[in-house]
Design an enzyme around this catalytic site. Structure first.
Site, mmCIF file in Angstrom:
data_model
loop_
_atom_site.group_PDB
_atom_site.id
_atom_site.type_symbol
_atom_site.label_atom_id
_atom_site.label_comp_id
_atom_site.label_asym_id
_atom_site.label_seq_id
_atom_site.Cartn_x
_atom_site.Cartn_y
_atom_site.Cartn_z
ATOM 1 N N ASP A 152 0.778 -1.249 0.000
ATOM 2 C CA ASP A 152 0.000 0.000 0.000
ATOM 3 C C ASP A 152 0.810 1.301 0.000
ATOM 4 O O ASP A 152 1.719 1.459 0.808
ATOM 5 C CB ASP A 152 -0.843 0.108 1.274
ATOM 6 N N GLU A 322 -10.378 -2.591 4.194
ATOM 7 C CA GLU A 322 -9.083 -2.003 4.516
ATOM 8 C C GLU A 322 -8.973 -0.618 3.887
ATOM 9 O O GLU A 322 -9.757 -0.237 3.030
ATOM 10 C CB GLU A 322 -7.950 -2.869 3.945
#
Ligand code: FRU
Length: 612
Positions: A152, A322
């Site tokens: 990420d 998420e």
């Protein structure tokens, strides 16, 4: 005398616990047992190179400095062969004694067997590390880590003309581990400079995703204009922690009062922002396994009050929730503005594995309420209809009210298996989010390439005003310099054709195929024969995006960069981000129809100026 020699004889026949292997200069290796070895640094160098074998499991490497434990890292130390080595930076320990107390996995039956591991002879001291690229699939104009694994993007902020990008990074191998905030920055969203790690694993665990905000009013007390990062400390629990920076995000100090939020079940990826309406810091946090997003407010970033939760039973509910984001944008062509809630989910994406769903709605400072469709249901909306855009979040404090985002260009299904070693994973191109109204009255999010990317355009290799296309089709040459990296623009008019196909191929017959079916308002992307596809059964795939164009002319913008294709259809209303690994670059574009006549207009093929 006799007794002495008896002892000596006994010692010689006993297997010695500590055996010094034949290691490199300045490195002493002592085997203590079947799974415990000391690597003692005796020379003076900047780096100790750690030999890695990816197929093997992690060894626990305890870094002992002057007899005290400094940190613990996990490294896939080589057993039968060395795939590559990763640098361990010794500079913080100059003038101190450094010993790695290594615990390997349990499966060596004797010390003799343990001694045979390939790693022991391959620890090396060096003052310089080779970061020249050895990978044919490393993109030329997308952000990548210098080496090691990346997932990420997170913690991004814009300040004083600089775009700061942090990312989930493993500095000690190209598979997920040792989560650290890696750091890069850019003045133009095109050229990126890699910086040293910004936040490293600490006493509360490794450092998962989060966000940063600039505290202009010093509400947290860390100092005026401090960059305040909130991230998830992932140890035995997932808790939320703060760190702050006084040097524009180069180095961070961990807040000693951590954690600032604790919950009983998995919660992560805090995304905080200043809400000028309520004059409060506002935070959205993924309650991962509960499939909901929690919203908190605070006046000082330290004390947080839970205001509401959003999402139970709504949208795609598979996998974990998420990496949230929450922001407001105007709806183009109206005088309305709406709130957008990003909810990255994994698995459960539209084509398997990771995906980005989003909700459009209203936010009163405490509660987010999603828009419903004509039947009163909350529709599931996807931001990207490719397989390789995940964990997308936006920069805080971007200039000119821009909502600039970047994603991780991979998918948890196979991210650790893609055919690269020196590094794994790139980011998507930076993009701008905007909102538009669809024919069904719903509001949707579009993503367009950030305008800075225009600077990448090199030579205009092909410029076709208009061409008629039939079944036999037309072929255009793709640029070959820099392994065929390029940008392609064209408008597709279906005419009498039911479908138009754009095939990007090489002389090996490998191809990525885009097909526009006007009647269905759909564009598909077939990468089943795109090149190397067999590293995962989940990789070969056909993805499809709605085009939101009523079957009219379809404007398209396509970026190719060694191992990726990003397709923006109809000004970013239909986007597909897909990885492809052709064994040689695609060198031609063939456009055909299923029979009827169609037209293409304003076909422009640009080489990419990677010196920009
Ligand atoms: C998403 C994610 C986040 C987490 C991070 C760990 O890809 O699972 O939820 O913070 O990766 O690296």
């Amino acid at each position: 005398m006799k007794l002495k020699s008896k002892i000596a004889a006994a010692l010689m026949t006993l297997p010695l616990a500590a055996v010094t292997a034949n290691a490199a200069d300045g490195v002493k290796v002592e085997h203590l047992g079947t799974n415990n070895t000391l690597v003692r640094v005796e020379g003076n160098s900047r780096y100790l190179m750690l030999p890695v074998q990816e197929a093997y499991d992690d060894a626990t490497v305890n870094v002992v400095v002057d007899g005290k434990l400094d940190k613990t890292i996990y490294v896939r130390l080589a057993k039968s062969k060395v795939d590559y080595s990763v640098p361990f930076d010794l500079s913080p320990y100059e003038g101190h004694d450094v010993v790695l107390n290594i615990v390997t996995s349990q499966n060596r039956s004797t010390v003799r067997e343990a001694k045979e591991d390939a790693c022991w002879n391959n620890f090396q001291l060096t003052d310089t590390i080779d970061v020249t690229n050895h990978e044919k699939y490393r993109p030329a104009y997308h952000h990548t880590p210098l080496y090691g694994w990346m997932n990420d993007p997170n913690g991004m902020f814009y300040k004083d003309g600089v775009w700061h990008l942090y990312y989930q990074w493993n500095p000690y191998g190209s598979k997920w581990q040792n989560m650290t905030w890696g750091h890069s920055s850019s003045k133009d969203l095109v050229n990126w400079t890699n910086h040293p790690a910004a936040i490293e694993p600490n006493g509360f665990g490794s450092v998962f995703s989060g966000s940063s905000a600039i505290d202009y009013e010093n509400s947290a007390g860390f100092g005026k204009d401090a960059v305040v990062a909130m991230y998830t400390s992932a140890g035995a629990s997932q808790i939320q922690s703060l760190a702050y920076s006084h040097d524009n995000g180069e180095t961070f100090t961990i807040y000693p009062g951590n954690p600032v939020i604790t919950l009983e079940s998995e919660a992560r990826d805090p995304n905080m922002f200043w809400n000028p309406e309520t004059k409060l810091w506002t935070l959205i946090l993924a309650h991962a396994l509960d499939h909901e997003m929690l919203i908190f407010t605070s006046s000082d970033m330290k004390e947080w009050t839970l205001q509401s939760s959003f999402g139970k039973g709504l949208g795609a509910q598979d996998g974990v929730w998420e990496c949230p984001d929450l922001f407001e944008l105007p709806v183009e062509g109206t005088d309305q503005s709406k709130w957008v809630l990003f909810c990255n989910i994994n698995p459960g994406g539209p084509f398997g594995g990771s995906g980005i769903q989003y909700f459009i709605g209203d936010f009163d400072g405490k509660t987010f309420t999603a828009d419903t469709d004509a039947d009163g249901n909350v529709p599931t909306k996807w931001l990207d209809y490719g397989k390789d855009n995940y964990a997308i979040v936006s920069w805080s404090d971007a200039p000119d009210n821009r909502r600039t985002v970047i994603g991780w260009m991979s998918n948890w299904q196979y991210a650790a298996e893609v055919p690269t070693k020196q590094f794994r994973s790139a980011n998507t191109l930076p993009r701008e989010i905007s909102l538009f109204k669809g024919a069904d009255g719903q509001i949707y999010a579009a993503q367009t390439p950030s305008p800075e990317l225009n600077a990448l355009r090199g030579k205009l290799m092909t410029n076709v005003k208009s061409a008629s296309i039939n079944k036999k089709g037309k072929t255009y040459v793709l640029p070959t310099e820099n392994d065929g990296v390029c940008e392609i623009l064209l408008n597709v008019e279906s005419g009498r054709a039911a479908s138009i196909t754009m095939t990007f191929s090489n002389e090996k017959g490998e191809k990525s195929v885009l097909t526009y079916a006007a009647k269905d308002e759909t564009l598909t992307f077939d990468r089943r024969k795109s090149g190397i596809v067999d590293f995962s059964q989940d990789f070969p795939a056909v993805t499809a995006t709605p085009t939101f164009n009523g079957g009219e002319t379809l404007p398209m913008q396509i970026f190719i960069d060694r191992s990726s294709m990003e397709v923006f259809a109809n000004d970013g209303k239909g986007v597909m981000t897909n990885l492809v690994f052709p064994t040689t670059p695609y060198n031609k574009l063939t456009i055909t129809t299923d029979g009827g006549k169609a037209k293409i207009k304003d076909l422009k093929i640009y080489s990419i100026d990677i010196e920009k």
